[in-house]
Motif scaffolding. Sequence first.
Motif, PDB file in Angstrom:
ATOM      1  N   GLY A  19      81.406  14.535  26.758  1.00 25.87           N
ATOM      2  CA  GLY A  19      82.062  15.173  25.623  1.00 25.87           C
ATOM      3  C   GLY A  19      81.812  16.660  25.560  1.00 25.87           C
ATOM      4  N   SER A  20      80.608  17.072  25.197  1.00 22.98           N
ATOM      5  CA  SER A  20      80.371  18.498  24.988  1.00 22.98           C
ATOM      6  C   SER A  20      79.036  18.977  25.547  1.00 22.98           C
ATOM      7  CB  SER A  20      80.442  18.795  23.491  1.00 22.98           C
ATOM      8  OG  SER A  20      79.484  18.016  22.803  1.00 22.98           O
ATOM      9  N   TRP A  21      78.410  18.212  26.405  1.00 21.87           N
ATOM     10  CA  TRP A  21      77.127  18.625  26.968  1.00 21.87           C
ATOM     11  C   TRP A  21      77.361  19.454  28.217  1.00 21.87           C
ATOM     12  CZ3 TRP A  21      73.091  14.098  26.879  1.00 21.87           C
ATOM     13  CH2 TRP A  21      72.898  13.694  25.552  1.00 21.87           C
ATOM     14  N   THR A  22      77.154  20.746  28.113  1.00 24.92           N
ATOM     15  CA  THR A  22      77.295  21.640  29.257  1.00 24.92           C
ATOM     16  C   THR A  22      76.001  21.635  30.063  1.00 24.92           C
ATOM     17  OG1 THR A  22      76.465  23.542  28.037  1.00 24.92           O
ATOM     18  CG2 THR A  22      78.853  23.142  27.941  1.00 24.92           C
ATOM     19  N   PRO A  23      76.031  22.183  31.265  1.00 29.87           N
ATOM     20  CA  PRO A  23      74.788  22.318  32.037  1.00 29.87           C
ATOM     21  C   PRO A  23      73.713  23.103  31.275  1.00 29.87           C
ATOM     22  CG  PRO A  23      76.635  22.607  33.474  1.00 29.87           C
ATOM     23  CD  PRO A  23      77.194  22.537  32.071  1.00 29.87           C
ATOM     24  N   LEU A  24      74.121  24.143  30.532  1.00 26.59           N
ATOM     25  CA  LEU A  24      73.145  24.894  29.738  1.00 26.59           C
ATOM     26  C   LEU A  24      72.517  24.004  28.674  1.00 26.59           C
ATOM     27  CD1 LEU A  24      71.745  27.541  29.033  1.00 26.59           C
ATOM     28  CD2 LEU A  24      73.672  28.064  27.530  1.00 26.59           C
ATOM     29  N   TYR A  25      73.337  23.237  28.000  1.00 26.22           N
ATOM     30  CA  TYR A  25      72.857  22.336  26.953  1.00 26.22           C
ATOM     31  C   TYR A  25      71.859  21.323  27.534  1.00 26.22           C
ATOM     32  CZ  TYR A  25      73.129  19.094  23.001  1.00 26.22           C
ATOM     33  OH  TYR A  25      72.824  18.293  21.925  1.00 26.22           O
ATOM     34  N   ILE A  26      72.220  20.713  28.652  1.00 28.13           N
ATOM     35  CA  ILE A  26      71.356  19.712  29.283  1.00 28.13           C
ATOM     36  C   ILE A  26      70.059  20.350  29.764  1.00 28.13           C
ATOM     37  CG2 ILE A  26      71.150  18.118  31.227  1.00 28.13           C
ATOM     38  CD1 ILE A  26      74.261  17.744  30.945  1.00 28.13           C
ATOM     39  N   SER A  27      70.147  21.535  30.354  1.00 31.11           N
ATOM     40  CA  SER A  27      68.949  22.224  30.839  1.00 31.11           C
ATOM     41  C   SER A  27      68.024  22.595  29.690  1.00 31.11           C
ATOM     42  CB  SER A  27      69.345  23.469  31.627  1.00 31.11           C
ATOM     43  OG  SER A  27      70.104  23.121  32.743  1.00 31.11           O
ATOM     44  N   CYS A  28      68.589  23.014  28.572  1.00 31.60           N
ATOM     45  CA  CYS A  28      67.787  23.323  27.381  1.00 31.60           C
ATOM     46  C   CYS A  28      67.125  22.054  26.846  1.00 31.60           C
ATOM     47  CB  CYS A  28      68.648  23.966  26.300  1.00 31.60           C
ATOM     48  SG  CYS A  28      69.146  25.652  26.646  1.00 31.60           S
ATOM     49  N   MET A  29      67.873  20.979  26.833  1.00 32.47           N
ATOM     50  CA  MET A  29      67.354  19.709  26.332  1.00 32.47           C
ATOM     51  C   MET A  29      66.192  19.213  27.196  1.00 32.47           C
ATOM     52  SD  MET A  29      69.501  16.208  25.530  1.00 32.47           S
ATOM     53  CE  MET A  29      70.304  16.224  27.100  1.00 32.47           C
ATOM     54  N   GLU A  30      66.290  19.414  28.511  1.00 33.19           N
ATOM     55  CA  GLU A  30      65.275  18.925  29.441  1.00 33.19           C
ATOM     56  C   GLU A  30      64.135  19.918  29.673  1.00 33.19           C
ATOM     57  OE1 GLU A  30      65.146  15.864  30.656  1.00 33.19           O
ATOM     58  OE2 GLU A  30      66.980  15.331  29.596  1.00 33.19           O
ATOM     59  N   GLY A  31      64.287  21.145  29.176  1.00 34.06           N
ATOM     60  CA  GLY A  31      63.232  22.149  29.321  1.00 34.06           C
ATOM     61  C   GLY A  31      63.160  22.791  30.694  1.00 34.06           C
ATOM     62  N   HIS A  32      64.283  22.882  31.389  1.00 33.85           N
ATOM     63  CA  HIS A  32      64.334  23.498  32.715  1.00 33.85           C
ATOM     64  C   HIS A  32      64.550  25.008  32.556  1.00 33.85           C
ATOM     65  CE1 HIS A  32      64.269  19.601  34.590  1.00 33.85           C
ATOM     66  NE2 HIS A  32      65.360  19.229  33.931  1.00 33.85           N
ATOM     67  N   HIS A  33      63.465  25.720  32.334  1.00 33.24           N
ATOM     68  CA  HIS A  33      63.527  27.148  31.998  1.00 33.24           C
ATOM     69  C   HIS A  33      64.190  27.990  33.091  1.00 33.24           C
ATOM     70  CE1 HIS A  33      60.917  26.375  28.546  1.00 33.24           C
ATOM     71  NE2 HIS A  33      60.280  25.542  29.360  1.00 33.24           N
ATOM     72  N   ASP A  34      63.885  27.708  34.359  1.00 38.76           N
ATOM     73  CA  ASP A  34      64.480  28.476  35.452  1.00 38.76           C
ATOM     74  C   ASP A  34      65.987  28.280  35.513  1.00 38.76           C
ATOM     75  OD1 ASP A  34      61.986  29.405  36.152  1.00 38.76           O
ATOM     76  OD2 ASP A  34      61.694  27.936  37.765  1.00 38.76           O
ATOM     77  N   VAL A  35      66.420  27.057  35.309  1.00 38.55           N
ATOM     78  CA  VAL A  35      67.852  26.766  35.340  1.00 38.55           C
ATOM     79  C   VAL A  35      68.539  27.417  34.143  1.00 38.55           C
ATOM     80  CG1 VAL A  35      69.600  24.944  35.306  1.00 38.55           C
ATOM     81  CG2 VAL A  35      67.481  24.612  36.593  1.00 38.55           C
ATOM     82  N   VAL A  36      67.921  27.351  32.976  1.00 33.93           N
ATOM     83  CA  VAL A  36      68.479  27.994  31.776  1.00 33.93           C
ATOM     84  C   VAL A  36      68.656  29.485  32.025  1.00 33.93           C
ATOM     85  CG1 VAL A  36      68.034  28.629  29.371  1.00 33.93           C
ATOM     86  CG2 VAL A  36      67.628  26.284  30.133  1.00 33.93           C
ATOM     87  N   SER A  37      67.634  30.117  32.569  1.00 33.27           N
ATOM     88  CA  SER A  37      67.695  31.548  32.846  1.00 33.27           C
ATOM     89  C   SER A  37      68.818  31.875  33.818  1.00 33.27           C
ATOM     90  CB  SER A  37      66.349  32.014  33.410  1.00 33.27           C
ATOM     91  OG  SER A  37      66.393  33.381  33.714  1.00 33.27           O
ATOM     92  N   ALA A  38      68.940  31.095  34.878  1.00 30.10           N
ATOM     93  CA  ALA A  38      69.995  31.338  35.867  1.00 30.10           C
ATOM     94  C   ALA A  38      71.372  31.126  35.264  1.00 30.10           C
ATOM     95  CB  ALA A  38      69.791  30.425  37.070  1.00 30.10           C
ATOM     96  N   LEU A  39      71.536  30.097  34.458  1.00 28.38           N
ATOM     97  CA  LEU A  39      72.824  29.836  33.810  1.00 28.38           C
ATOM     98  C   LEU A  39      73.193  30.966  32.853  1.00 28.38           C
ATOM     99  CD1 LEU A  39      72.467  26.009  33.130  1.00 28.38           C
ATOM    100  CD2 LEU A  39      74.119  27.089  34.667  1.00 28.38           C
ATOM    101  N   LEU A  40      72.216  31.467  32.112  1.00 26.64           N
ATOM    102  CA  LEU A  40      72.485  32.571  31.187  1.00 26.64           C
ATOM    103  C   LEU A  40      72.882  33.826  31.942  1.00 26.64           C
ATOM    104  CD1 LEU A  40      69.643  32.052  28.571  1.00 26.64           C
ATOM    105  CD2 LEU A  40      72.094  31.572  28.294  1.00 26.64           C
ATOM    106  N   GLN A  41      72.197  34.107  33.038  1.00 22.82           N
ATOM    107  CA  GLN A  41      72.536  35.280  33.853  1.00 22.82           C
ATOM    108  C   GLN A  41      73.930  35.150  34.456  1.00 22.82           C
ATOM    109  OE1 GLN A  41      69.429  35.964  36.698  1.00 22.82           O
ATOM    110  NE2 GLN A  41      67.899  36.346  35.113  1.00 22.82           N
ATOM    111  N   ALA A  42      74.357  33.920  34.712  1.00 24.32           N
ATOM    112  CA  ALA A  42      75.671  33.685  35.290  1.00 24.32           C
ATOM    113  C   ALA A  42      76.780  33.676  34.238  1.00 24.32           C
ATOM    114  CB  ALA A  42      75.673  32.357  36.044  1.00 24.32           C
ATOM    115  N   GLY A  43      76.415  33.767  32.968  1.00 23.86           N
ATOM    116  CA  GLY A  43      77.420  33.866  31.917  1.00 23.86           C
ATOM    117  C   GLY A  43      77.742  32.577  31.188  1.00 23.86           C
ATOM    118  N   ALA A  44      76.836  31.623  31.206  1.00 20.44           N
ATOM    119  CA  ALA A  44      77.076  30.367  30.488  1.00 20.44           C
ATOM    120  C   ALA A  44      77.307  30.648  29.001  1.00 20.44           C
ATOM    121  CB  ALA A  44      75.886  29.430  30.662  1.00 20.44           C
TER     122      ALA A  44
END
Length: 65
Positions: A19-44
């Motif tokens: 439905g509405s769970w983006t990779p950023l949302y899932i990474s935030c939920m799981e606590g994957h800080h490196d992935v969150v940072s990379a997604l934010l830098q890529a413009g998520a």
Amino acid sequence: MCIVIYIYIFIYLYYSVNGSWTPLYISCMEGHHDVVSALLQAGADVKKCDDDLDSPLHIACMCGH
């Protein structure tokens, strides 16, 4: 790890699952800080909310990250 993160970004940056769970949302939920940072830098989209109107920041806080 870096290659995995960038493949993740390339393929799924704007793709929503469940439905509405983006990779950023899932990474935030799981606590994957490196992935969150990379997604934010890529413009998520940090403002995209789930069906309950919870943003990635909200879900990170609710999950203790």
